[in-house]
Write a protein that holds these residues in place. Structure first.
Motif, short mmCIF file in Angstrom:
data_model
loop_
_atom_site.label_atom_id
_atom_site.label_comp_id
_atom_site.label_asym_id
_atom_site.label_seq_id
_atom_site.Cartn_x
_atom_site.Cartn_y
_atom_site.Cartn_z
N GLY A 1 51.58 -42.83 -28.25
CA GLY A 1 52.54 -43.75 -27.38
C GLY A 1 52.86 -44.98 -28.39
N THR A 2 53.08 -46.04 -27.43
CA THR A 2 53.03 -47.35 -27.99
C THR A 2 51.84 -48.40 -27.80
N GLY A 3 51.71 -49.11 -28.92
CA GLY A 3 50.64 -49.82 -28.68
C GLY A 3 50.61 -51.00 -29.68
N ILE A 4 49.49 -52.02 -29.70
CA ILE A 4 49.32 -52.94 -30.62
C ILE A 4 47.83 -52.80 -31.28
N HIS A 5 47.55 -52.64 -32.40
CA HIS A 5 46.51 -52.65 -33.10
C HIS A 5 46.25 -54.08 -33.92
N THR A 6 45.27 -54.94 -33.73
CA THR A 6 44.99 -56.13 -34.25
C THR A 6 43.63 -55.60 -34.95
N SER A 7 43.55 -55.91 -36.49
CA SER A 7 42.37 -55.68 -37.06
C SER A 7 41.62 -57.14 -37.16
N ALA A 8 40.43 -57.06 -37.15
CA ALA A 8 39.44 -58.29 -37.34
C ALA A 8 39.92 -59.21 -38.47
N LYS A 9 40.71 -58.59 -39.36
CA LYS A 9 40.97 -59.43 -40.56
C LYS A 9 42.59 -59.94 -40.25
N GLY A 10 42.83 -59.61 -39.18
CA GLY A 10 44.49 -60.37 -38.80
C GLY A 10 45.59 -59.27 -39.10
N LEU A 11 45.46 -58.32 -39.47
CA LEU A 11 46.59 -57.33 -39.76
C LEU A 11 46.97 -56.66 -38.56
N TYR B 1 49.70 -54.24 -36.10
CA TYR B 1 50.68 -53.19 -36.12
C TYR B 1 51.15 -53.01 -34.62
N THR B 2 52.49 -53.18 -34.45
CA THR B 2 53.01 -52.90 -33.16
C THR B 2 54.10 -52.01 -33.35
N GLY B 3 53.81 -50.67 -32.46
CA GLY B 3 54.67 -49.68 -32.74
C GLY B 3 54.10 -48.45 -32.07
N VAL B 4 54.85 -47.29 -32.62
CA VAL B 4 54.39 -46.04 -32.17
C VAL B 4 53.28 -45.16 -32.85
N TRP B 5 52.40 -44.62 -31.94
CA TRP B 5 51.28 -44.00 -32.55
C TRP B 5 51.31 -42.58 -32.15
N LYS B 6 50.90 -41.65 -32.99
CA LYS B 6 50.88 -40.24 -32.69
C LYS B 6 49.57 -39.79 -33.07
N ASP B 7 48.79 -38.93 -32.66
CA ASP B 7 47.16 -38.54 -32.96
C ASP B 7 46.56 -39.53 -33.71
N ASP B 8 46.42 -40.55 -33.15
CA ASP B 8 45.47 -41.79 -33.67
C ASP B 8 46.04 -42.45 -34.92
N LYS B 9 47.40 -42.14 -35.30
CA LYS B 9 47.87 -42.55 -36.89
C LYS B 9 49.23 -43.24 -36.05
N MET B 10 49.48 -44.43 -36.97
CA MET B 10 50.97 -45.16 -37.16
C MET B 10 51.73 -44.00 -37.49
N ASN B 11 52.63 -43.50 -36.46
CA ASN B 11 53.68 -42.31 -36.49
C ASN B 11 54.66 -42.78 -35.85
N GLY B 12 56.04 -42.98 -36.63
CA GLY B 12 57.43 -43.42 -35.86
C GLY B 12 57.45 -44.59 -36.15
N SER B 13 58.45 -45.48 -35.38
CA SER B 13 58.90 -46.64 -35.76
C SER B 13 57.77 -48.10 -35.35
N GLY B 14 57.72 -49.01 -36.43
CA GLY B 14 56.71 -50.04 -35.97
C GLY B 14 56.74 -51.04 -36.82
N ARG B 15 56.02 -51.99 -36.78
CA ARG B 15 56.09 -53.32 -37.80
C ARG B 15 54.70 -53.64 -38.07
N LEU B 16 54.42 -53.78 -39.19
CA LEU B 16 53.14 -54.18 -39.76
C LEU B 16 52.94 -55.49 -40.35
N ALA B 17 52.26 -56.58 -39.61
CA ALA B 17 52.33 -57.72 -40.29
C ALA B 17 50.92 -58.16 -40.82
N HIS B 18 50.92 -58.50 -41.99
CA HIS B 18 49.62 -58.96 -42.92
C HIS B 18 49.36 -60.57 -42.65
N PRO B 19 48.34 -60.78 -42.61
CA PRO B 19 47.81 -62.27 -42.37
C PRO B 19 48.70 -63.24 -43.54
#
Length: 146
Positions: A47-57, A59-77
Motif C-alpha cells: 500500500g502507501t507509506g513513508i520509509h525514512t532511513s537512519a541516514k535521511g533517505l 521514500y514516499t509512495g507505493v509498496w508491494k511485497d515489501d519493496k518500492m513498487n509503483g509511483s513514488g518519490r525518493l529524496a536523498h539527504p
C-alpha cells in the motif's frame, strides 16, 4: 523490512484492506503506512507509506511485497530527488531524477538507468533531448521552443 519481524503488538487493523503501522527498525529506519499480514504473522509493506532511513533517505509512495513498487518519490539527504515509477526497489518506468544542483533527466528508466528517449535540463534551464543508454547518450540536441 529485509529483516521480517512479527510486530503484531504494533499493528492496528485498518478495515479489511490491510493494516496501518508505525515501526522503528533496529538500525534506526522508520516506516509509517499500510501493510499486510501473512498467515505466518509477518508484516510486509503493501500500500502507501513513508520509509525514512537512519541516514535521511526518504521514500514516499507505493509498496508491494515489501519493496518500492509503483509511483513514488525518493529524496536523498544531498537534495537529489527521483519522482516516478519504481519496480523492485529500482527506478523503473517513467520518471524524473533531479540532481542536487537543479539539473534533471526525464524519461523512461530501466533498473535505475535512463533508457531510451529522454531529456536533460541543465542548470541554466536549457533542455537537451537524445537517446540515453546506461551512462551514455547519443544524438544529444538542444530543444528550441518557438
Amino acid at each position: 523490512m529485509s529483516e521480517q519481524k512479527n510486530i503484531e503488538d504494533d499493528v492496528q487493523p485498518k478495515e479489511s484492506v490491510g493494516l496501518t503501522v508505525s515501526y522503528i527498525f533496529p538500525n534506526g529506519d522508520k516506516y509509517a503506512g499500510e501493510c499486510s499480514k501473512s498467515s505466518e504473522g509477518f508484516v510486509k509493506r503493501n500500500g502507501t507509506g513513508i520509509h525514512t532511513s537512519a541516514k535521511g533517505l526518504i521514500y514516499t509512495g507505493v509498496w508491494k511485497d515489501d519493496k518500492m513498487n509503483g509511483s513514488g518519490r525518493l529524496a536523498h539527504p544531498s537534495g537529489a530527488v527521483y519522482e516516478g515509477e519504481f519496480k523492485d526497489n529500482m527506478f523503473h518506468g517513467k520518471g524524473t531524477y533531479t540532481f542536487q544542483n537543479g539539473s534533471k533527466i526525464t524519461g523512461s528508466f530501466n533498473k535505475n538507468k535512463l533508457d531510451g528517449e529522454g531529456e536533460y535540463t541543465d542548470t541554466q534551464g536549457l533542455v537537451w533531448v537524445g537517446s540515453f543508454h546506461d551512462k551514455s547518450v547519443s544524438d544529444l540536441k538542444l530543444k528550441v521552443n518557438m
